[in-house]
Design a protein around this motif. Structure first.
Motif, PDB file in Angstrom:
ATOM      1  N   THR A   1      61.762 -30.444   6.057  1.00 30.06           N
ATOM      2  CA  THR A   1      61.538 -28.870   5.434  1.00 30.06           C
ATOM      3  C   THR A   1      61.606 -28.926   4.265  1.00 30.06           C
ATOM      4  O   THR A   1      60.866 -27.780   3.896  1.00 30.06           O
ATOM      5  CB  THR A   1      62.144 -27.815   6.115  1.00 30.06           C
ATOM      6  N   GLY A   2      61.893 -29.994   3.430  1.00 33.31           N
ATOM      7  CA  GLY A   2      61.991 -29.920   2.054  1.00 33.31           C
ATOM      8  C   GLY A   2      62.572 -31.722   1.361  1.00 33.31           C
ATOM      9  O   GLY A   2      63.933 -31.634   2.117  1.00 33.31           O
ATOM     10  N   TYR A   3      61.908 -31.349   0.266  1.00 33.92           N
ATOM     11  CA  TYR A   3      62.692 -32.861  -0.024  1.00 33.92           C
ATOM     12  C   TYR A   3      63.055 -32.640  -1.977  1.00 33.92           C
ATOM     13  O   TYR A   3      61.835 -32.237  -1.642  1.00 33.92           O
ATOM     14  CB  TYR A   3      62.005 -34.307   0.016  1.00 33.92           C
ATOM     15  N   THR A   4      64.139 -32.505  -2.058  1.00 32.37           N
ATOM     16  CA  THR A   4      64.024 -32.312  -3.741  1.00 32.37           C
ATOM     17  C   THR A   4      64.981 -33.352  -4.959  1.00 32.37           C
ATOM     18  O   THR A   4      66.080 -33.796  -3.644  1.00 32.37           O
ATOM     19  CB  THR A   4      64.602 -31.682  -4.292  1.00 32.37           C
ATOM     20  N   ASP A   5      65.049 -33.679  -5.050  1.00 32.94           N
ATOM     21  CA  ASP A   5      65.548 -35.217  -6.456  1.00 32.94           C
ATOM     22  C   ASP A   5      66.244 -33.454  -7.305  1.00 32.94           C
ATOM     23  O   ASP A   5      65.504 -32.966  -8.390  1.00 32.94           O
ATOM     24  CB  ASP A   5      64.846 -35.627  -7.143  1.00 32.94           C
TER      25      ASP A   5
ATOM     26  N   PHE B   1      67.858 -33.308  -0.273  1.00 34.50           N
ATOM     27  CA  PHE B   1      69.104 -33.629  -1.714  1.00 34.50           C
ATOM     28  C   PHE B   1      68.909 -34.396  -1.928  1.00 34.50           C
ATOM     29  O   PHE B   1      70.131 -34.886  -1.522  1.00 34.50           O
ATOM     30  CB  PHE B   1      69.353 -32.306  -2.017  1.00 34.50           C
ATOM     31  N   LEU B   2      68.384 -34.964  -2.765  1.00 38.14           N
ATOM     32  CA  LEU B   2      69.347 -36.555  -3.870  1.00 38.14           C
ATOM     33  C   LEU B   2      69.047 -36.104  -4.432  1.00 38.14           C
ATOM     34  O   LEU B   2      69.036 -35.932  -5.886  1.00 38.14           O
ATOM     35  CB  LEU B   2      68.450 -37.382  -2.812  1.00 38.14           C
ATOM     36  N   THR B   3      70.081 -36.810  -4.824  1.00 39.53           N
ATOM     37  CA  THR B   3      71.331 -37.470  -6.392  1.00 39.53           C
ATOM     38  C   THR B   3      71.246 -38.298  -6.868  1.00 39.53           C
ATOM     39  O   THR B   3      71.042 -39.455  -6.352  1.00 39.53           O
ATOM     40  CB  THR B   3      72.416 -36.983  -5.842  1.00 39.53           C
ATOM     41  N   SER B   4      70.338 -38.779  -8.422  1.00 41.72           N
ATOM     42  CA  SER B   4      70.534 -39.367  -9.267  1.00 41.72           C
ATOM     43  C   SER B   4      70.844 -39.052 -10.881  1.00 41.72           C
ATOM     44  O   SER B   4      70.322 -38.552 -11.275  1.00 41.72           O
ATOM     45  CB  SER B   4      68.915 -40.832  -8.737  1.00 41.72           C
ATOM     46  N   GLY B   5      71.134 -40.317 -11.376  1.00 41.65           N
ATOM     47  CA  GLY B   5      71.385 -40.172 -12.563  1.00 41.65           C
ATOM     48  C   GLY B   5      69.735 -40.335 -13.156  1.00 41.65           C
ATOM     49  O   GLY B   5      69.073 -39.496 -14.741  1.00 41.65           O
ATOM     50  N   SER B   6      68.997 -40.477 -13.168  1.00 42.00           N
ATOM     51  CA  SER B   6      67.505 -40.841 -13.193  1.00 42.00           C
ATOM     52  C   SER B   6      66.672 -39.464 -12.589  1.00 42.00           C
ATOM     53  O   SER B   6      65.903 -39.082 -13.287  1.00 42.00           O
ATOM     54  CB  SER B   6      66.310 -41.503 -12.675  1.00 42.00           C
ATOM     55  N   GLY B   7      66.695 -38.354 -11.711  1.00 40.72           N
ATOM     56  CA  GLY B   7      66.426 -37.360 -10.941  1.00 40.72           C
ATOM     57  C   GLY B   7      65.347 -37.913  -9.879  1.00 40.72           C
ATOM     58  O   GLY B   7      64.260 -37.291  -9.540  1.00 40.72           O
ATOM     59  N   LYS B   8      64.875 -39.324  -9.745  1.00 38.56           N
ATOM     60  CA  LYS B   8      63.688 -39.396  -9.069  1.00 38.56           C
ATOM     61  C   LYS B   8      63.762 -40.984  -8.047  1.00 38.56           C
ATOM     62  O   LYS B   8      64.423 -41.596  -8.193  1.00 38.56           O
ATOM     63  CB  LYS B   8      62.654 -39.769 -10.322  1.00 38.56           C
ATOM     64  N   THR B   9      62.867 -40.676  -7.264  1.00 36.45           N
ATOM     65  CA  THR B   9      62.923 -41.202  -6.182  1.00 36.45           C
ATOM     66  C   THR B   9      60.956 -41.396  -5.374  1.00 36.45           C
ATOM     67  O   THR B   9      61.193 -41.276  -3.660  1.00 36.45           O
ATOM     68  CB  THR B   9      63.716 -40.732  -4.911  1.00 36.45           C
ATOM     69  N   LYS B  10      60.789 -41.078  -6.602  1.00 32.30           N
ATOM     70  CA  LYS B  10      59.251 -41.376  -5.489  1.00 32.30           C
ATOM     71  C   LYS B  10      59.451 -42.386  -4.591  1.00 32.30           C
ATOM     72  O   LYS B  10      58.251 -42.339  -4.144  1.00 32.30           O
ATOM     73  CB  LYS B  10      58.250 -41.495  -6.967  1.00 32.30           C
ATOM     74  N   GLY B  11      59.232 -43.457  -5.515  1.00 34.45           N
ATOM     75  CA  GLY B  11      59.237 -44.781  -4.654  1.00 34.45           C
ATOM     76  C   GLY B  11      59.818 -44.777  -3.093  1.00 34.45           C
ATOM     77  O   GLY B  11      59.275 -45.979  -1.892  1.00 34.45           O
ATOM     78  N   SER B  12      60.399 -44.401  -2.647  1.00 31.77           N
ATOM     79  CA  SER B  12      61.200 -43.976  -1.143  1.00 31.77           C
ATOM     80  C   SER B  12      61.221 -43.219  -0.913  1.00 31.77           C
ATOM     81  O   SER B  12      61.126 -43.230   1.055  1.00 31.77           O
ATOM     82  CB  SER B  12      62.785 -44.546  -1.697  1.00 31.77           C
ATOM     83  N   ALA B  13      60.795 -41.756  -1.016  1.00 28.63           N
ATOM     84  CA  ALA B  13      60.189 -40.272  -0.259  1.00 28.63           C
ATOM     85  C   ALA B  13      60.018 -40.585   1.117  1.00 28.63           C
ATOM     86  O   ALA B  13      60.355 -40.118   1.989  1.00 28.63           O
ATOM     87  CB  ALA B  13      60.062 -39.240  -1.181  1.00 28.63           C
ATOM     88  N   GLU B  14      58.530 -41.016   0.985  1.00 24.15           N
ATOM     89  CA  GLU B  14      58.137 -41.639   2.393  1.00 24.15           C
ATOM     90  C   GLU B  14      58.464 -42.055   3.552  1.00 24.15           C
ATOM     91  O   GLU B  14      58.338 -41.552   4.620  1.00 24.15           O
ATOM     92  CB  GLU B  14      56.496 -41.963   1.702  1.00 24.15           C
ATOM     93  N   GLY B  15      59.353 -43.021   3.177  1.00 26.02           N
ATOM     94  CA  GLY B  15      59.910 -44.360   4.099  1.00 26.02           C
ATOM     95  C   GLY B  15      61.068 -42.931   4.693  1.00 26.02           C
ATOM     96  O   GLY B  15      61.488 -43.163   5.294  1.00 26.02           O
ATOM     97  N   THR B  16      62.024 -42.535   3.581  1.00 27.29           N
ATOM     98  CA  THR B  16      62.743 -41.567   4.220  1.00 27.29           C
ATOM     99  C   THR B  16      62.556 -40.360   4.556  1.00 27.29           C
ATOM    100  O   THR B  16      62.609 -40.063   5.642  1.00 27.29           O
ATOM    101  CB  THR B  16      63.742 -41.043   2.661  1.00 27.29           C
ATOM    102  N   LYS B  17      61.402 -40.141   4.366  1.00 24.14           N
ATOM    103  CA  LYS B  17      60.662 -38.600   5.093  1.00 24.14           C
ATOM    104  C   LYS B  17      60.529 -39.099   6.762  1.00 24.14           C
ATOM    105  O   LYS B  17      60.599 -38.658   7.984  1.00 24.14           O
ATOM    106  CB  LYS B  17      59.686 -38.399   4.791  1.00 24.14           C
ATOM    107  N   ALA B  18      60.136 -40.808   6.913  1.00 23.99           N
ATOM    108  CA  ALA B  18      59.427 -40.685   7.995  1.00 23.99           C
ATOM    109  C   ALA B  18      60.475 -41.531   8.787  1.00 23.99           C
ATOM    110  O   ALA B  18      60.779 -41.981  10.198  1.00 23.99           O
ATOM    111  CB  ALA B  18      58.984 -42.361   7.631  1.00 23.99           C
ATOM    112  N   LEU B  19      61.530 -41.367   8.487  1.00 26.59           N
ATOM    113  CA  LEU B  19      62.972 -41.223   9.018  1.00 26.59           C
ATOM    114  C   LEU B  19      63.402 -40.578  10.264  1.00 26.59           C
ATOM    115  O   LEU B  19      63.980 -40.994  10.877  1.00 26.59           O
ATOM    116  CB  LEU B  19      64.439 -42.149   7.903  1.00 26.59           C
TER     117      LEU B  19
END
Length: 137
Positions: A130-134, A103-121
């Motif tokens: 099992t889940g990735y939520t902005d 679960f990643l929090t931000s003012g925009s609610g969007k991390t599309k640019g890093s989702a795949e790289g973060t999952k890969a880590l």
């Protein structure tokens, strides 16, 4: 399923969400803190640069015995479209074979640019995402 929530919160917003999620799931919870807390200026300059480069911030030792949990939930803020540097250190503590929900929090609610790289880590640690939520804060 025995669950633990590990969270890093700079402003307190992620903490609020982590406590709420722990109550919903009946999960254990542990706050991850930096060895030396950053000032607001440093967090949004040096910290943002470190996040972009996926550098680690030095954190206090993780107290939870993560091997004893079936699922690990990680919650952290996003800086410059990447998880905060403390997140990068948290994943170094993941034991192989665990189910991990993010679960990643931000003012925009969007991390599309890093989702795949973060999952890969996470996958590189031998864990299943099992889940990735902005979450927009």
């Amino acid at each position: 399923m025995k669950t633990v929530i590990l969270y890093y919160s700079f402003s307190g917003k992620t903490r609020e969400l982590a406590v709420k999620k722990a109550n919903e799931l009946g999960a254990d919870i542990e706050e991850i803190t930096e060895v030396k807390k950053s000032s607001m200026l440093k967090a949004f300059t040096v910290g943002a640069f470190m996040a972009i480069k996926r550098k680690k911030a030095e954190i206090q030792p993780v107290k939870s015995v993560l091997s004893g949990y079936d699922q690990i939930v990680i919650m952290a803020p996003v800086w410059a479209n990447k998880p905060a540097p403390a997140f990068n250190n948290i994943i170094e503590h993941l034991p192989s074979g665990k189910k991990v929900e993010l679960f990643l929090t931000s003012g925009s609610g969007k991390t599309k640019g890093s989702a795949e790289g973060t999952k890969a880590l996470i996958a590189a640690r031998g864990c299943e995402v099992t889940g990735y939520t902005d979450i927009k804060t």
